[in-house]
Design a protein around this motif. Structure first.
Motif, mmCIF file in Angstrom:
data_model
loop_
_atom_site.group_PDB
_atom_site.id
_atom_site.type_symbol
_atom_site.label_atom_id
_atom_site.label_comp_id
_atom_site.label_asym_id
_atom_site.label_seq_id
_atom_site.Cartn_x
_atom_site.Cartn_y
_atom_site.Cartn_z
ATOM 1 N N THR A 37 -6.171 15.178 -20.193
ATOM 2 C CA THR A 37 -4.890 14.648 -20.644
ATOM 3 C C THR A 37 -4.263 13.856 -19.510
ATOM 4 O O THR A 37 -4.237 14.320 -18.372
ATOM 5 N N VAL A 38 -3.753 12.668 -19.817
ATOM 6 C CA VAL A 38 -3.050 11.843 -18.840
ATOM 7 C C VAL A 38 -1.693 11.483 -19.428
ATOM 8 O O VAL A 38 -1.612 11.024 -20.567
ATOM 9 N N SER A 39 -0.640 11.696 -18.631
ATOM 10 C CA SER A 39 0.727 11.375 -19.042
ATOM 11 C C SER A 39 1.317 10.371 -18.069
ATOM 12 O O SER A 39 1.159 10.509 -16.857
ATOM 13 N N VAL A 40 2.003 9.359 -18.609
ATOM 14 C CA VAL A 40 2.665 8.356 -17.772
ATOM 15 C C VAL A 40 4.126 8.262 -18.199
ATOM 16 O O VAL A 40 4.458 8.425 -19.375
ATOM 17 N N LEU A 41 4.983 8.000 -17.229
ATOM 18 C CA LEU A 41 6.419 7.897 -17.444
ATOM 19 C C LEU A 41 6.799 6.440 -17.643
ATOM 20 O O LEU A 41 6.253 5.563 -16.959
ATOM 21 N N LEU A 42 7.725 6.169 -18.548
ATOM 22 C CA LEU A 42 8.185 4.803 -18.760
ATOM 23 C C LEU A 42 9.598 4.811 -19.319
ATOM 24 O O LEU A 42 10.171 5.864 -19.585
ATOM 25 N N GLU A 43 10.167 3.634 -19.478
ATOM 26 C CA GLU A 43 11.527 3.491 -19.979
ATOM 27 C C GLU A 43 11.534 3.463 -21.511
ATOM 28 O O GLU A 43 10.558 3.064 -22.134
ATOM 29 N N LYS A 44 12.668 3.841 -22.082
ATOM 30 C CA LYS A 44 12.837 3.839 -23.528
ATOM 31 C C LYS A 44 12.545 2.451 -24.101
ATOM 32 O O LYS A 44 11.864 2.320 -25.119
ATOM 33 N N GLN A 45 13.040 1.425 -23.441
ATOM 34 C CA GLN A 45 12.839 0.054 -23.915
ATOM 35 C C GLN A 45 11.359 -0.315 -23.929
ATOM 36 O O GLN A 45 10.903 -1.022 -24.815
ATOM 37 N N GLN A 46 10.599 0.178 -22.940
ATOM 38 C CA GLN A 46 9.162 -0.102 -22.905
ATOM 39 C C GLN A 46 8.453 0.537 -24.104
ATOM 40 O O GLN A 46 7.561 -0.070 -24.693
ATOM 41 N N VAL A 47 8.855 1.752 -24.462
ATOM 42 C CA VAL A 47 8.270 2.418 -25.634
ATOM 43 C C VAL A 47 8.570 1.605 -26.885
ATOM 44 O O VAL A 47 7.688 1.356 -27.714
ATOM 45 N N SER A 48 9.806 1.160 -27.008
ATOM 46 C CA SER A 48 10.217 0.378 -28.167
ATOM 47 C C SER A 48 9.448 -0.939 -28.265
ATOM 48 O O SER A 48 8.946 -1.303 -29.332
ATOM 49 N N VAL A 49 9.336 -1.644 -27.150
ATOM 50 C CA VAL A 49 8.615 -2.926 -27.131
ATOM 51 C C VAL A 49 7.137 -2.716 -27.454
ATOM 52 O O VAL A 49 6.551 -3.477 -28.227
ATOM 53 N N LEU A 50 6.534 -1.671 -26.890
ATOM 54 C CA LEU A 50 5.120 -1.408 -27.161
ATOM 55 C C LEU A 50 4.901 -1.138 -28.652
ATOM 56 O O LEU A 50 3.955 -1.661 -29.250
ATOM 57 N N ALA A 51 5.779 -0.351 -29.267
ATOM 58 C CA ALA A 51 5.657 -0.070 -30.704
ATOM 59 C C ALA A 51 5.777 -1.357 -31.518
ATOM 60 O O ALA A 51 4.995 -1.587 -32.453
ATOM 61 N N GLU A 52 6.749 -2.211 -31.158
ATOM 62 C CA GLU A 52 6.927 -3.489 -31.862
ATOM 63 C C GLU A 52 5.694 -4.374 -31.730
ATOM 64 O O GLU A 52 5.227 -4.972 -32.707
ATOM 65 N N ARG A 53 5.166 -4.490 -30.506
ATOM 66 C CA ARG A 53 4.020 -5.370 -30.252
ATOM 67 C C ARG A 53 2.757 -4.854 -30.935
ATOM 68 O O ARG A 53 1.957 -5.645 -31.430
ATOM 69 N N ILE A 54 2.586 -3.540 -30.959
ATOM 70 C CA ILE A 54 1.428 -2.968 -31.651
ATOM 71 C C ILE A 54 1.535 -3.270 -33.148
ATOM 72 O O ILE A 54 0.547 -3.658 -33.775
ATOM 73 N N SER A 55 2.722 -3.118 -33.714
ATOM 74 C CA SER A 55 2.913 -3.422 -35.138
ATOM 75 C C SER A 55 2.602 -4.884 -35.421
ATOM 76 O O SER A 55 1.943 -5.205 -36.421
ATOM 77 N N ALA A 56 3.071 -5.780 -34.554
ATOM 78 C CA ALA A 56 2.805 -7.211 -34.738
ATOM 79 C C ALA A 56 1.312 -7.509 -34.604
ATOM 80 O O ALA A 56 0.756 -8.297 -35.383
ATOM 81 N N LEU A 57 0.648 -6.882 -33.628
ATOM 82 C CA LEU A 57 -0.784 -7.100 -33.447
ATOM 83 C C LEU A 57 -1.566 -6.558 -34.639
ATOM 84 O O LEU A 57 -2.520 -7.199 -35.101
ATOM 85 N N LEU A 58 -1.173 -5.416 -35.165
ATOM 86 C CA LEU A 58 -1.837 -4.867 -36.354
ATOM 87 C C LEU A 58 -1.717 -5.814 -37.541
ATOM 88 O O LEU A 58 -2.681 -6.007 -38.282
ATOM 89 N N ALA A 59 -0.557 -6.391 -37.715
ATOM 90 C CA ALA A 59 -0.364 -7.343 -38.816
ATOM 91 C C ALA A 59 -1.260 -8.558 -38.625
ATOM 92 O O ALA A 59 -1.881 -9.044 -39.584
ATOM 93 N N GLU A 60 -1.362 -9.060 -37.404
ATOM 94 C CA GLU A 60 -2.210 -10.223 -37.119
ATOM 95 C C GLU A 60 -3.689 -9.882 -37.317
ATOM 96 O O GLU A 60 -4.438 -10.676 -37.886
ATOM 97 N N VAL A 61 -4.106 -8.713 -36.860
ATOM 98 C CA VAL A 61 -5.501 -8.284 -37.018
ATOM 99 C C VAL A 61 -5.829 -8.132 -38.505
ATOM 100 O O VAL A 61 -6.896 -8.555 -38.958
ATOM 101 N N ALA A 62 -4.906 -7.542 -39.272
ATOM 102 C CA ALA A 62 -5.129 -7.386 -40.714
ATOM 103 C C ALA A 62 -5.246 -8.754 -41.386
ATOM 104 O O ALA A 62 -6.081 -8.938 -42.271
#
Length: 188
Positions: A37-62
């Motif tokens: 198990t590996v855990s990394v610390l980050l900011e709330k905004q980074q989590v939000s941006v990563l979720a948004e970008r993953i959703s956008a990439l999934l839509a593009e891949v689909a």
């Protein structure tokens, strides 16, 4: 000292989670595969941006490749973070890509460094550069991650309807009210 890259090619789990109370939370991303198990610390905004970008990439891949984008309800991971929680590093730079060979979304999180990070270091195995966490996710795993990350981010303090800053239990001085408060007097 050479760079450490934690690679998870078939993670059993990749989730966002928090420790602490709203207003004083620490945000983590955690990858788990077999007994590692590996855990990394980050900011709330980074989590939000990563979720948004993953959703956008999934839509593009689909759209381009016809990859599955939906998440069956049984894949939702609502369990808490695995403890003991040992922070590997604090995230500075994030990278995201599509690996057509494995039909996976690749998330790479690089540690904060004093030097500027050259973009050629992201998603590369060079000996020099910041430590990294690289996770390969199926589209279904990526959607489950994005959905949970959005829930984790929104579980904090509610936003002020005027300025969108978080509301505190002790009160909120809203910049949109310009320091003025509505007065009420007895007898009116």
């Amino acid at each position: 000292m050479s760079r450490v890259i934690h690679v998870f090619r078939q993670p059993e789990r990749f989730v966002a989670g928090t420790v602490g109370e709203p207003g004083d939370r620490s945000f983590y991303l955690q990858a788990a595969e077999q007994a590692r198990t590996v855990s990394v610390l980050l900011e709330k905004q980074q989590v939000s941006v990563l979720a948004e970008r993953i959703s956008a990439l999934l839509a593009e891949v689909a759209r381009r490749f016809g990859a599955e984008e939906s998440t069956p309800a049984e894949t939702a991971d609502l369990d808490p973070l695995i403890v003991p929680l040992e922070e590997e590093f604090r995230v500075g730079t994030m990278g995201l890509g599509w690996d057509s060979d494995s039909r996976s979304i690749v998330v790479e999180l690089l540690a904060v460094t004093e030097e500027e990070v050259d973009e050629s270091v992201v998603l590369d195995d060079t000996e020099e550069g910041p430590d990294a966490l690289r996770v390969f996710l199926s589209p279904v795993q990526a959607r489950a991650f994005a959905d949970r990350a959005e829930l984790v981010v929104s579980a904090g303090r509610p936003p002020c309807p005027l300025c969108a800053e978080p509301l505190d239990a002790q009160g909120h001085v809203c910049v949109r009210l310009n320091g003025y408060r509505q007065r009420t007097t007895a007898g009116e």
